[in-house]
Design an enzyme around this catalytic site. Structure first.
Site, short mmCIF file in Angstrom:
data_model
loop_
_atom_site.label_atom_id
_atom_site.label_comp_id
_atom_site.label_asym_id
_atom_site.label_seq_id
_atom_site.Cartn_x
_atom_site.Cartn_y
_atom_site.Cartn_z
N PRO A 131 15.19 12.66 -30.46
CA PRO A 131 15.28 12.58 -28.90
C PRO A 131 16.76 12.78 -28.47
CG PRO A 131 13.85 10.95 -30.03
CD PRO A 131 14.88 11.54 -31.16
N PRO A 244 21.50 30.29 -42.19
CA PRO A 244 21.22 31.96 -42.15
C PRO A 244 19.80 32.47 -42.52
CG PRO A 244 23.20 31.24 -43.03
CD PRO A 244 22.60 30.04 -42.89
N GLU A 246 17.09 30.57 -42.17
CA GLU A 246 16.28 30.00 -41.14
C GLU A 246 16.30 31.13 -40.07
OE1 GLU A 246 16.79 26.09 -40.34
OE2 GLU A 246 15.16 26.14 -38.64
N ARG A 247 17.54 31.44 -39.89
CA ARG A 247 17.69 32.28 -38.57
C ARG A 247 16.98 33.64 -38.87
NH1 ARG A 247 23.11 29.05 -37.71
NH2 ARG A 247 22.22 27.28 -36.59
N GLN A 283 4.65 57.48 -14.56
CA GLN A 283 6.00 57.49 -15.24
C GLN A 283 6.64 56.15 -15.48
OE1 GLN A 283 9.60 58.90 -13.05
NE2 GLN A 283 9.70 60.53 -14.40
#
Ligand SMILES: Cc1cc2nc3c(=O)[nH]c(=O)nc-3n(C[C@H](O)[C@H](O)[C@H](O)COP(=O)(O)OP(=O)(O)OC[C@H]3O[C@@H](n4cnc5c(N)ncnc54)[C@H](O)[C@@H]3O)c2cc1C
Length: 381
Positions: A131, A244, A246-247, A283
């Site tokens: 927290p 790394p 995880e990222r 467009q």
């Protein structure tokens, strides 16, 4: 347009893609609304995935895994994203928790946990955030104090993915509360342990089917063998080494989400009409979709490069941070542009684009915020 096959794909991975696609279409897509209503996936989904070999794909077979590589994990993430699911925390279980065990666990720890994680009998979570602190990990307050042949874990964690279903929580704690990074260790805490409790599943603006939870450790006693690895004080280094991957997992999911946004929106603007012609006929729509397609293609090229680097063991921390920074921010832009082209329907939760827009927002925050990514990148310049 995005049909170019990623250079790391091969026939074996194509077969896995077929399996993962079938599984996601059958076991996930029809149940997404239920997952969201329940704020978690069916517990049984883990066992079903384990039974067909979709858990711990990149863990060696001797520990019950699939014996694959990061590319195998990437395929499952892409297929999960393709059905628009953000509820199932499989990439965290497979690509993060299992890999801490594989990289740093003792032989006993690997034998105890990995086969059960691969079968779905055990669901894994990792609890870093508290927290009072997230980005500033060195400042965590949770303690694991050695007393004889046990550690006593006390503290609280929040925002924990798989929090309500986890059987094993890889808990970041201070074994030496007087030290900063050097006082941090990772503890393997079974959720069956006395003194462990879960708070509520948190209400989020997106990823509503994912059981992001608070966790409490009230003098939880675990055997001394619950320290990940052999030595106290290695936790911060272990985190830095694993982040790394995880990222990159986040970046892979972001690119897959961009591709989904592109497909969904192309379908929508061709179907929907205004002023007597399809929305596609303006467009502005064509230009926006051209931008989106380009964003997705460029992000895909960079992520493919990062995957190849990672497969060769050469993905460094700043490059992984660049991938996460770029892909998470661009994915949000893509989702926003695509939502706009859906008009009011883009704001309705039943449309995949609305969910993608809300789900993607957290990618700029978790696994290290964009600001922290820029810190890391700038230090390497
Ligand atoms: C859906 C969800 C799932 C999550 N899953 C997990 C999980 O499974 N396990 C887990 O441990 N955590 C998890 N998290 C937590 C997530 O990793 C943290 O929220 C994140 O690291 C940011 O920490 P914080 O929330 O405490 O923000 P803070 O660290 O308080 O940051 C607040 C703001 O200050 C900025 N800031 C902080 N430090 C700096 C600095 N040095 N320079 C510039 N700006 C700075 C941040 O970028 C941010 O914008 C999850 C979070 C969410 C929302």
């Amino acid at each position: 347009m995005t049909a170019r096959r990623s250079p790391w794909m091969d026939d074996d991975l194509n077969d896995l893609r077929d399996l993962a696609r079938t599984f996601c279409e059958k076991e996930i897509r029809p149940h997404i609304e239920t997952f969201i209503a329940d704020k978690h996936v069916d517990r049984d989904l883990w066992n079903r995935a384990g039974a067909v070999g979709l858990l711990c794909l990149s863990i060696p077979e001797e520990y019950g895994g699939g014996g694959g590589t990061f590319a195998h994990e990437a395929i499952l993430i892409e297929e999960q994203a393709r059905v628009g699911d953000s509820s199932w925390g499989a990439s965290l279980h497979n690509g993060i928790v299992a890999h801490y065990l594989l990289a740093y666990g003792t032989e006993d720890q690997k034998q105890q946990w990995l086969p059960k994680m691969a079968s779905g009998e055990v669901v894994g979570a990792i609890a870093m955030t508290e927290p009072g602190t997230g980005s500033d990990l060195q400042n965590i307050k949770t303690k694991a104090i050695r007393q004889g042949e046990e550690y006593v874990v006390s503290g609280s964690k929040t925002f924990i993915t798989n929090g309500s279903q986890a059987d094993l929580v890889l808990t970041v704690a201070k074994t030496d509360p007087d030290d900063k990074a050097a006082g941090i260790s990772l503890m393997l805490v079974p959720t069956a342990a006395e003194g462990f409790s879960r708070g509520r599943v948190l209400e989020k603006i997106g990823m509503k089917g994912q059981d992001t939870s608070e966790l409490f450790f009230d003098n939880v006693r675990v055997p001394a063998t619950s320290l990940l690895g052999h030595t106290e004080g290695q936790g911060f280094i272990q985190l830095m080494e694993q982040l790394p991957q995880e990222r990159l997992l986040v970046a892979v999911s972001n690119v897959a989400a961009m591709e989904l946004c592109l497909t969904e929106t192309l379908r929508y603007v061709r179907d929907r009409s205004a002023f007597g012609r399809p929305i596609w006929g303006f467009q502005n729509t064509k230009f926006k979709m051209a931008e989106v397609a380009t964003e997705a293609r460029v992000a895909r090229a960079f992520v493919d490069e990062c995957i190849e680097l990672h497969l060769d063991g050469e993905l460094d921390i700043p490059t992984a941070a660049m991938a996460k920074l770029w892909c998470s921010e661009r994915a949000q832009r893509v989702a926003d542009a695509c939502l706009q082209l859906h008009g009011g329907y883009g704001y309705m939760n039943e449309y995949p684009i609305a969910r993608a827009w809300a789900d993607l927002r957290v990618s700029q925050i978790y696994a290290g915020s964009s600001e922290i990514m820029k810190e890391i990148i700038s230090r390497s310049l």
